[in-house]
Design a protein around this motif. Structure first.
Motif, mmCIF file in Angstrom:
data_model
loop_
_atom_site.group_PDB
_atom_site.id
_atom_site.type_symbol
_atom_site.label_atom_id
_atom_site.label_comp_id
_atom_site.label_asym_id
_atom_site.label_seq_id
_atom_site.Cartn_x
_atom_site.Cartn_y
_atom_site.Cartn_z
ATOM 1 N N SER A 1 0.793 -3.928 7.034
ATOM 2 C CA SER A 1 -0.009 -4.283 5.858
ATOM 3 C C SER A 1 -0.317 -5.773 5.835
ATOM 4 O O SER A 1 -1.397 -6.176 5.384
ATOM 5 C CB SER A 1 0.701 -3.850 4.574
ATOM 6 O OG SER A 1 1.903 -4.574 4.400
ATOM 7 N N ALA B 1 9.075 2.448 6.000
ATOM 8 C CA ALA B 1 8.324 1.573 5.099
ATOM 9 C C ALA B 1 8.557 0.099 5.423
ATOM 10 O O ALA B 1 7.620 -0.696 5.451
ATOM 11 C CB ALA B 1 8.709 1.865 3.650
ATOM 12 N N LEU C 1 3.341 -4.687 -1.210
ATOM 13 C CA LEU C 1 3.595 -4.037 0.079
ATOM 14 C C LEU C 1 4.812 -4.612 0.797
ATOM 15 O O LEU C 1 5.462 -3.913 1.575
ATOM 16 C CB LEU C 1 2.359 -4.157 0.969
ATOM 17 C CG LEU C 1 1.159 -3.341 0.495
ATOM 18 C CD1 LEU C 1 -0.094 -3.738 1.257
ATOM 19 C CD2 LEU C 1 1.438 -1.857 0.641
ATOM 20 N N LEU D 1 5.330 -0.241 7.693
ATOM 21 C CA LEU D 1 4.343 -0.466 6.631
ATOM 22 C C LEU D 1 4.193 -1.948 6.279
ATOM 23 O O LEU D 1 3.068 -2.444 6.197
ATOM 24 C CB LEU D 1 4.715 0.342 5.379
ATOM 25 C CG LEU D 1 3.777 0.193 4.192
ATOM 26 C CD1 LEU D 1 2.436 0.825 4.492
ATOM 27 C CD2 LEU D 1 4.388 0.804 2.955
ATOM 28 N N SER D 2 5.278 -2.647 6.084
ATOM 29 C CA SER D 2 5.187 -4.048 5.658
ATOM 30 C C SER D 2 4.514 -4.955 6.688
ATOM 31 O O SER D 2 3.578 -5.674 6.345
ATOM 32 C CB SER D 2 6.572 -4.584 5.309
ATOM 33 O OG SER D 2 7.058 -3.929 4.162
#
Length: 143
Positions: free
Chosen positions: A96, A88, A58, A92-93
């Protein structure tokens, strides 16, 4: 002959993981990350490796995917209008990582429960042993 948590002394009766954990002398066991010597260490290492692999994918997945497929990752996302690689990496990172930290704490609590580890009991035992004062190793009182 071993006893389980119910007090049975039948050697053929299966033990719970908590009862087996109580019988292990961890001070005599070798700590090796590649070959854990106790069931608790094996289960904990499995959780750590799963989290590490998920974190690596991720965290480093979006930049690597942007390098390997720039046309796909630089297209605008239809709803928010940002490029896919920006979303992302920026959303996202970090998200996550927070989710993985939460999942690790839940899995560790499940392992502690399965093996009968109670952190509250250890803290109260330490307080009663040292007259209510924290140990220097715990950031408490120095002598």
């Amino acid at each position: 002959m071993t006893t389980d948590t119910a007090g049975s002394t039948d050697p053929h009766e299966p033990q719970t993981k908590a009862a087996q954990h109580e019988q292990i002398d961890y001070l005599d066991r070798e700590v090796n990350l590649l070959k854990p010597s106790t069931p608790f260490m094996r289960d904990h290492l499995r959780v750590i490796w799963a989290g590490f692999i998920a974190w690596a994918l991720l965290t480093f997945g979006p930049p690597v995917l942007t390098y390997l497929a720039p046309d796909l990752m630089t297209t605008q996302l239809p709803v928010i209008g940002f490029p896919a690689h920006y979303f992302a990496v920026a959303v996202l990172s970090p998200t996550s990582s927070l989710v993985l930290a939460f999942l690790y704490s839940r899995k560790r609590d499940q392992l502690d429960h399965r093996y009968g580890i109670d952190h509250g009991k250890a803290a109260s035992d330490a307080a009663s042993t040292h007259g209510g004062e924290a140990a220097a190793a715990d950031g408490g009182v120095t002598e």
